[in-house]
Motif scaffolding. Structure first.
Motif, PDB file in Angstrom:
ATOM      1  N   SER A 218       0.806  -1.214   0.000  1.00  0.00           N
ATOM      2  CA  SER A 218       0.000   0.000   0.000  1.00  0.00           C
ATOM      3  C   SER A 218       0.843   1.271   0.000  1.00  0.00           C
ATOM      4  CB  SER A 218      -0.926   0.028   1.224  1.00  0.00           C
ATOM      5  OG  SER A 218      -1.650   1.243   1.291  1.00  0.00           O
ATOM      6  N   LEU A 220      -1.226   4.113   0.201  1.00  0.00           N
ATOM      7  CA  LEU A 220      -2.303   4.989   0.664  1.00  0.00           C
ATOM      8  C   LEU A 220      -1.903   5.740   1.936  1.00  0.00           C
ATOM      9  CD1 LEU A 220      -5.182   2.430   0.130  1.00  0.00           C
ATOM     10  CD2 LEU A 220      -4.837   4.513  -1.199  1.00  0.00           C
ATOM     11  N   HIS A 224      -5.611   8.492   6.676  1.00  0.00           N
ATOM     12  CA  HIS A 224      -6.976   8.382   6.180  1.00  0.00           C
ATOM     13  C   HIS A 224      -7.480   6.967   6.415  1.00  0.00           C
ATOM     14  CE1 HIS A 224      -6.617  12.026   3.242  1.00  0.00           C
ATOM     15  NE2 HIS A 224      -6.863  12.382   4.484  1.00  0.00           N
ATOM     16  N   ASP A 225      -8.803   6.808   6.521  1.00  0.00           N
ATOM     17  CA  ASP A 225      -9.367   5.514   6.891  1.00  0.00           C
ATOM     18  C   ASP A 225      -8.991   4.395   5.928  1.00  0.00           C
ATOM     19  OD1 ASP A 225     -10.892   6.640   4.885  1.00  0.00           O
ATOM     20  OD2 ASP A 225     -12.810   6.439   5.914  1.00  0.00           O
ATOM     21  N   MET A 226      -8.955   4.666   4.627  1.00  0.00           N
ATOM     22  CA  MET A 226      -8.667   3.612   3.652  1.00  0.00           C
ATOM     23  C   MET A 226      -7.245   3.088   3.791  1.00  0.00           C
ATOM     24  SD  MET A 226      -9.320   3.793  -0.453  1.00  0.00           S
ATOM     25  CE  MET A 226      -9.681   2.321  -1.411  1.00  0.00           C
ATOM     26  N   PRO A 272      -8.080   4.093  -4.861  1.00  0.00           N
ATOM     27  CA  PRO A 272      -9.189   4.683  -5.612  1.00  0.00           C
ATOM     28  C   PRO A 272      -9.027   4.458  -7.110  1.00  0.00           C
ATOM     29  CG  PRO A 272      -8.253   6.243  -4.032  1.00  0.00           C
ATOM     30  CD  PRO A 272      -7.300   5.092  -4.132  1.00  0.00           C
ATOM     31  N   GLY A 302     -12.026   1.570  -4.462  1.00  0.00           N
ATOM     32  CA  GLY A 302     -13.068   2.237  -3.693  1.00  0.00           C
ATOM     33  C   GLY A 302     -12.711   3.679  -3.428  1.00  0.00           C
ATOM     34  N   ALA A 303     -13.525   4.356  -2.629  1.00  0.00           N
ATOM     35  CA  ALA A 303     -13.338   5.742  -2.184  1.00  0.00           C
ATOM     36  C   ALA A 303     -13.783   6.775  -3.200  1.00  0.00           C
ATOM     37  CB  ALA A 303     -11.896   6.023  -1.769  1.00  0.00           C
ATOM     38  N   CYS A 331     -15.468  -1.961  -3.952  1.00  0.00           N
ATOM     39  CA  CYS A 331     -15.976  -1.983  -2.587  1.00  0.00           C
ATOM     40  C   CYS A 331     -16.512  -0.604  -2.206  1.00  0.00           C
ATOM     41  CB  CYS A 331     -14.906  -2.439  -1.603  1.00  0.00           C
ATOM     42  SG  CYS A 331     -13.323  -1.582  -1.754  1.00  0.00           S
ATOM     43  N   LEU A 339     -14.928   1.773   8.243  1.00  0.00           N
ATOM     44  CA  LEU A 339     -14.492   1.782   6.843  1.00  0.00           C
ATOM     45  C   LEU A 339     -15.409   0.906   6.000  1.00  0.00           C
ATOM     46  CD1 LEU A 339     -12.621   2.720   4.604  1.00  0.00           C
ATOM     47  CD2 LEU A 339     -11.190   0.732   5.047  1.00  0.00           C
ATOM     48  N   MET A 340     -15.171  -0.391   5.978  1.00  0.00           N
ATOM     49  CA  MET A 340     -15.800  -1.246   4.980  1.00  0.00           C
ATOM     50  C   MET A 340     -17.272  -1.520   5.277  1.00  0.00           C
ATOM     51  SD  MET A 340     -14.464  -4.865   3.496  1.00  0.00           S
ATOM     52  CE  MET A 340     -14.673  -5.198   1.752  1.00  0.00           C
ATOM     53  N   GLY A 461      -9.330  10.777  -5.207  1.00  0.00           N
ATOM     54  CA  GLY A 461      -9.379  10.162  -3.891  1.00  0.00           C
ATOM     55  C   GLY A 461      -9.433  11.130  -2.734  1.00  0.00           C
TER      56      GLY A 461
END
Length: 574
Positions: A218, A220, A224-226, A272, A302-303, A331, A339-340, A461
């Motif tokens: 990752s 990301l 941030h939550d993602m 994203p 997602g996002a 997602c 989050l999810m 994003g």
């Protein structure tokens, strides 16, 4: 049974202390310098931070986290949880152009959270110390560079008493700089959402064994939550190994992401929709030839809106490197649900529906709607008429409502917003629902997200509130009247969402239109780091408003797309 992530860290550090929890690519390059953080070392560093906080009587308070990309953030975050302190992840200043914006947001978050301490990197803390006399908001707030807390401090750590409803951290929504809202996520929320992520993404013990515990790659942002809930916390939840690097390094050279997936061969990675588009933009034959993406099982997306055209083009381009279309995993989630909420099926291609058909096979066109999967176990999703607050029949669009143990406690110290957003009820359903403000429909139990009730603008994003952009535009030139500007986004297909600003300008200022347009672009670019696709200057009184004088952004957007706006330049020429 674990009561918190703190318990799980203790367990993993005891059972496999030498296993790498996180590796960090310092330059973003897989063949460059790599830092490793084992579970044993992570426990020591987290407990050292926790003990430092406990010694100062900060249990039960909030701590602002301002770390540059790297592994220190993780130790600080888990240190807060281990001390019974609510973590408040923040964005550290990154360069001169962002210092003012980052400082302004930091001050508002510190005040809203009533933070008692700031934990950060050495450079950030030194910068804050040097500006202390100009930042009265920091009076009485302790500041410490977490890397300066010695390991020996860990010996003084005392295990905190954590209940399921104890607030673990505040996740501030990322768009607004004027009215920050901190989502109060509890320890119970964290554990439940990690359970949902684990089940939905197929992170089973058998899969971890097959992948040698290599779970995620990752880039990301971890604040941030993602970037936090999956890459950082699901790794900890499972005792796995993940590879992280800076989002800046990804943006500088998107191929670094695919190279890291190719080298470390994780089960899961994603971002994203714009991230996949960036990879396509920079794809070369040489890059595809040297990649091996065959082990990439879950490529989450997602996002922001998931685009069928992006999925098709990415699978076609990188299929030669072993990427499978079935790996794509659209997602849906949001900070208010930790989050999810929903996710696709592992090893199955995304569900696509054409605008004209509703059959499950109607979906190869680039204009197809992309399904975002089904709710996780214990998660209830309802599509509701927002006016009548009644459930809609399957296939009809309404507001997405969510219920379950992952739904957060509410907004920090904001009872009104909490009541409006987190306390909805539905007939034939027990408990409270979260009103997401997003629009969508259900088809064969799968969620399709179609838009937003709120006017949130999501570009690359990042969330932007139109009110903030409008204010910046209006302040850029004295000829622009307050409350007479509309900002919104338009969907330009493969180019994604793009920002448009419409502002009223007096006809006698038509000769200044080019200057005003340039000022609006440059101001929004500087203040919000956001490019503006189009600036339209219109005649006074032509932007649609409600009877109470509020800007009708949706109606303005419709007029823009329909070419019916009364442009100042056209009026001056007639």
């Amino acid at each position: 049974m674990a009561r918190s992530l703190v318990d799980l860290l203790t367990t993993h550090a005891s059972i496999h202390p030498d296993r790498t929890a996180y590796r960090y690519l310092v330059t973003g390059d897989s063949d460059g310098e790599i830092q490793h953080l084992t579970y044993g070392r992570l426990a020591v560093r987290s407990r050292a931070v926790a003990a430092w906080l406990q010694e100062r009587g900060l249990a039960g308070s909030r701590a602002m986290l301002l770390h540059p990309p790297g592994l220190d953030f993780i130790s600080a975050y888990l240190g807060c949880l281990s001390a019974g302190v609510a973590a408040v992840p923040g964005v550290p200043p990154q360069g001169r152009s962002q210092n003012h914006r980052a400082l302004t947001r930091m001050k508002r978050l510190v005040a809203d959270a009533d933070a008692k301490v700031i934990l950060g990197g050495r450079e950030v803390v030194a910068a804050l110390d040097s500006m202390a006399e100009h930042l009265p908001e920091l009076d009485g707030i302790a500041r410490i560079a977490t890397e300066d807390i010695p390991d020996e401090t860990a010996a003084g750590w005392r295990e905190p008493e954590l209940a399921a409803d104890t607030v673990a951290f505040l996740q501030y929504t990322s768009g607004s700089t004027s009215a920050p809202r901190g989502v109060a996520v509890t320890h119970g929320n964290l554990l439940d959402n990690e359970r949902v992520i684990t089940e939905r993404m197929g992170h089973t013990p058998e899969v971890l064994a097959e992948y040698g515990n290599e779970l995620i790659v990752s880039w990301l942002p971890v604040y941030h939550d993602m970037g936090l809930m999956g890459p950082v916390l699901n790794t900890l939840y499972l005792g796995a190994t993940s590879t992280l690097f800076s989002p800046l390094h990804f943006l500088q050279r998107p191929a670094r992401w695919l190279e890291a997936v190719s080298r470390f061969r994780p089960h899961t990675s994603g971002g994203p929709n714009f991230a996949y588009e960036l990879c396509l933009k920079h794809a070369t034959e040489d890059l595809v030839d040297r990649l091996d993406l065959g082990s990439w099982k879950v490529a989450f997306n997602g996002a922001e809106p998931v685009r069928a055209a992006t999925l098709r083009r990415f699978a076609e381009t990188f299929g030669e490197a072993g990427f499978r279309r079935e790996a794509f995993y659209p997602c849906y989630g949001l900070a208010e649900a930790t989050l999810m909420v929903t996710g696709g099926a592992v090893d199955a291609p995304p569900t696509l529906l054409s605008p004209a058909e509703t059959g499950p096979h109607a979906g190869e066109a680039d204009a197809a709607a992309v399904g975002c999967g089904r709710p996780g176990p214990g998660v209830t999703v309802a599509v509701v008429d927002p006016g009548r607050q009644e459930e809609m029949p399957e296939g009809e669009t309404g507001e997405i409502w969510v219920a379950g143990a992952s739904v957060a406690k509410g907004y920090w110290r904001n009872a009104l917003a909490t009541r409006e957003t987190f306390r909805a009820t539905l007939p034939r359903h027990e408990g409270r629902f979260l009103r997401t403000g997003d629009l969508g429909f259900l088809h064969d139990g799968e969620l399709f997200v179609t838009g937003r009730l709120k006017d949130l603008i999501v570009i690359d994003g990042r969330n932007h509130y139109p009110q903030d952009l409008e204010l910046s535009a209006e302040l850029s030139h004295p000829a622009l009247r307050p409350g007479c500007t509309a900002a919104f986004s338009v969907d330009l297909g493969t180019e994604g969402e793009q920002t448009v600003v419409v502002a009223e300008l007096a006809p006698d200022m038509a000769g200044e239109s080019e200057k005003v347009t340039d000022l609006i672009r440059s101001t929004i670019g500087e203040v919000h780091s956001l490019p503006v696709r189009d600036v339209v200057l219109v005649m006074p009184g032509t932007i649609p408003k409600t009877s109470s004088g509020k800007i009708q952004r949706h109606a303005t957007r419709t007029a823009y797309l329909g070419g019916t706006l009364a442009r100042v330049t056209e009026a001056a020429e007639s």
